[in-house]
Design a protein around this motif. Sequence first.
Motif, short mmCIF file in Angstrom:
data_model
loop_
_atom_site.label_atom_id
_atom_site.label_comp_id
_atom_site.label_asym_id
_atom_site.label_seq_id
_atom_site.Cartn_x
_atom_site.Cartn_y
_atom_site.Cartn_z
N ILE A 59 40.66 26.31 43.62
CA ILE A 59 39.34 25.77 44.01
C ILE A 59 38.63 26.65 45.03
O ILE A 59 37.43 26.50 45.25
N ASN A 60 39.37 27.57 45.65
CA ASN A 60 38.76 28.48 46.63
C ASN A 60 38.61 29.90 46.10
O ASN A 60 38.44 30.85 46.86
N ASN A 61 38.65 30.07 44.77
CA ASN A 61 38.49 31.37 44.11
C ASN A 61 39.54 32.39 44.53
O ASN A 61 39.28 33.59 44.55
N LEU A 62 40.74 31.92 44.84
CA LEU A 62 41.83 32.82 45.22
C LEU A 62 42.99 32.78 44.23
O LEU A 62 44.06 33.30 44.51
N SER A 63 42.77 32.19 43.06
CA SER A 63 43.81 32.22 42.03
C SER A 63 43.78 33.60 41.36
O SER A 63 42.78 34.33 41.43
N VAL A 64 44.85 33.94 40.70
CA VAL A 64 44.94 35.25 40.04
C VAL A 64 43.80 35.43 39.04
O VAL A 64 43.15 36.48 39.02
N ASN A 65 43.54 34.42 38.23
CA ASN A 65 42.47 34.54 37.21
C ASN A 65 41.10 34.72 37.85
O ASN A 65 40.30 35.53 37.38
N LYS A 66 40.81 33.98 38.91
CA LYS A 66 39.49 34.08 39.53
C LYS A 66 39.34 35.40 40.29
O LYS A 66 38.27 36.02 40.26
N ILE A 67 40.40 35.84 40.94
CA ILE A 67 40.36 37.14 41.62
C ILE A 67 40.13 38.24 40.60
O ILE A 67 39.35 39.16 40.83
N ASP A 68 40.81 38.16 39.47
CA ASP A 68 40.66 39.14 38.39
C ASP A 68 39.20 39.23 37.95
O ASP A 68 38.65 40.33 37.82
N LYS A 69 38.55 38.10 37.73
CA LYS A 69 37.15 38.08 37.31
C LYS A 69 36.23 38.68 38.39
O LYS A 69 35.31 39.44 38.09
N ILE A 70 36.48 38.33 39.64
CA ILE A 70 35.65 38.84 40.74
C ILE A 70 35.78 40.36 40.85
O ILE A 70 34.79 41.07 40.99
N ILE A 71 37.00 40.86 40.74
CA ILE A 71 37.23 42.31 40.83
C ILE A 71 36.56 43.04 39.68
O ILE A 71 35.91 44.06 39.87
N LYS A 72 36.72 42.53 38.46
CA LYS A 72 36.10 43.18 37.30
C LYS A 72 34.59 43.23 37.43
O LYS A 72 33.97 44.25 37.14
N LYS A 73 34.00 42.15 37.91
CA LYS A 73 32.55 42.12 38.11
C LYS A 73 32.13 43.12 39.18
O LYS A 73 31.15 43.84 39.02
N PHE A 74 32.88 43.22 40.26
CA PHE A 74 32.58 44.14 41.36
C PHE A 74 32.69 45.60 40.91
O PHE A 74 31.88 46.43 41.28
N LEU A 75 33.67 45.91 40.09
CA LEU A 75 33.88 47.29 39.66
C LEU A 75 32.91 47.73 38.56
O LEU A 75 32.75 48.93 38.34
#
Length: 76
Positions: A59-75
């Motif tokens: 719920i705080n965007n710190l799960s593996v799946n959510k971190i993965d999405k955030i990183i891909k978008k950032f890169l």
Amino acid sequence: HLNNKSKIIIIEENTKIGGLGSVIKDFLIENNYNNIVKHICLEDTVHDKIGSQKYLRDINNLSVNKIDKIIKKFLN
């Protein structure tokens, strides 16, 4: 040596203010590198939810799946 093509991603189970990420971001901003850093952390809000660590990370965007999405978008 950092340049505008460099990317720095900071992930921590801490809030935006007072954690290691805020120290690093402050340094980078002071040196005109604010566009190369992504800080993934807890928002500075009251966290009043109760649950397992897995649930709270999700719920705080710190799960593996959510971190993965955030990183891909950032890169990209």
